[in-house]
Design an enzyme around this catalytic site. Structure first.
Site, mmCIF file in Angstrom:
data_model
loop_
_atom_site.group_PDB
_atom_site.id
_atom_site.type_symbol
_atom_site.label_atom_id
_atom_site.label_comp_id
_atom_site.label_asym_id
_atom_site.label_seq_id
_atom_site.Cartn_x
_atom_site.Cartn_y
_atom_site.Cartn_z
ATOM 1 N N SER A 176 7.690 5.058 -0.082
ATOM 2 C CA SER A 176 7.734 4.929 -1.535
ATOM 3 C C SER A 176 9.039 5.510 -2.104
ATOM 4 O O SER A 176 10.107 5.039 -1.751
ATOM 5 C CB SER A 176 6.478 5.589 -2.117
ATOM 6 O OG SER A 176 6.335 5.295 -3.479
ATOM 7 N N HIS A 191 -0.254 -0.101 -2.602
ATOM 8 C CA HIS A 191 0.905 0.755 -2.299
ATOM 9 C C HIS A 191 0.574 1.766 -1.189
ATOM 10 O O HIS A 191 1.393 2.613 -0.848
ATOM 11 C CB HIS A 191 1.313 1.485 -3.591
ATOM 12 C CG HIS A 191 2.716 2.037 -3.556
ATOM 13 N ND1 HIS A 191 3.840 1.244 -3.399
ATOM 14 C CD2 HIS A 191 3.180 3.309 -3.669
ATOM 15 C CE1 HIS A 191 4.923 2.022 -3.426
ATOM 16 N NE2 HIS A 191 4.553 3.273 -3.577
ATOM 17 N N ASP A 232 0.870 -5.037 -3.720
ATOM 18 C CA ASP A 232 1.351 -3.699 -4.123
ATOM 19 C C ASP A 232 1.709 -3.734 -5.609
ATOM 20 O O ASP A 232 2.606 -4.478 -6.008
ATOM 21 C CB ASP A 232 2.580 -3.350 -3.255
ATOM 22 C CG ASP A 232 3.087 -1.927 -3.467
ATOM 23 O OD1 ASP A 232 2.901 -1.387 -4.580
ATOM 24 O OD2 ASP A 232 3.684 -1.383 -2.528
HETATM 25 C C1 MLT Z 1 10.006 5.339 -7.323
HETATM 26 O O1 MLT Z 1 10.018 5.855 -8.414
HETATM 27 O O2 MLT Z 1 10.775 5.636 -6.416
HETATM 28 C C2 MLT Z 1 8.995 4.275 -7.090
HETATM 29 O O3 MLT Z 1 8.465 3.866 -8.295
HETATM 30 C C3 MLT Z 1 7.939 4.681 -6.167
HETATM 31 C C4 MLT Z 1 7.198 5.892 -6.664
HETATM 32 O O4 MLT Z 1 7.613 6.968 -6.351
HETATM 33 O O5 MLT Z 1 6.180 5.766 -7.348
#
Ligand code: MLT
Length: 201
Positions: free
Chosen positions: A102, A183, A152
């Site tokens: 992520s 996700h 996702d």
């Molecule tokens: C981010 O901010 O890098 C992406 O949206 C993934 C997350 O951290 O939720």
């Protein structure tokens, strides 16, 4: 940067560099490293940014909207840290493989986008396109695994395909593994990444 280093038992194995997701710590992905390459050294980082107390690797303006200036600054900060850590721990700087989830996958993706030779390979779990409108470095010979969710809500299937296309255009060898658990980082996705690692590295 705050981090954990664990010395592996096979010095010629790639060092795994771990990047947690939003709200995580450098502890989170240690079990993944054991699944992917148990004999490797592991360098696990904690993101330097806090969002309401939650560690991240760079700032965002809203969900999915990145602070580009901070992203570029933090990417360079990590890049420099990897150079320093390689000297400090006696690691082969050309043999670092990122494993990110992520927000951490987005920082690892950003390393690939901005710094040639930053990584030998990368395992990106649920990454987004870190930046648009720039020419990527030559990524010829860089194997990249992307774990994605066809449903996702944070990173759409279209964005995954866009990222795959951008990296492929830059010469990387990209494999995408699709799941249907949003996700989430599932055990089956980690198993697919471990199989891919064994085949590629
Ligand atoms: C981010 O901010 O890098 C992406 O949206 C993934 C997350 O951290 O939720």
């Amino acid at each position: 940067m705050k981090h954990i280093f664990e010395q592996g038992i096979r010095p010629d194995a790639p060092t795994l560099v771990l990047f947690h997701g939003t709200g995580g710590t450098e502890q989170d992905l240690l079990p993944l490293a054991k699944r992917i390459s148990p004999e490797s050294s592991v360098l696990s980082l904690r993101g330097n940014v806090l969002e309401n107390g939650m560690p991240r690797f760079f700032r965002r303006l809203a969900e999915g909207v990145f602070d580009e200036e901070d992203l570029i600054f933090r990417t360079k900060e990590v890049y420099d840290f990897l150079d320093e850590a390689a000297v400090q721990y006696g690691l082969d700087r050309r043999n670092l493989v990122a494993v990110g989830y992520s927000n951490g996958a987005n920082l690892a993706g950003s390393l690939l986008f901005h710094h040639p030779q930053a990584l030998r390979a990368a395992i990106l779990h649920h990454p987004m396109v870190p930046r648009r409108g720039l020419a990527l470095p030559d990524l010829s010979g860089t194997p990249i695994f992307i774990g994605a969710g066809s449903n996702d809500p944070i990173c759409s299937a279209e964005e995954t395909e866009e990222l795959q296309w951008m990296l492929t255009e830059a010469g990387a060898a990209v494999d995408v593994h699709w799941e249907r658990f949003g996700h989430q980082l599932t055990a089956s996705e980690v198993a697919a990444a471990a199989d891919w690692f064994r085949d590629q590295l």
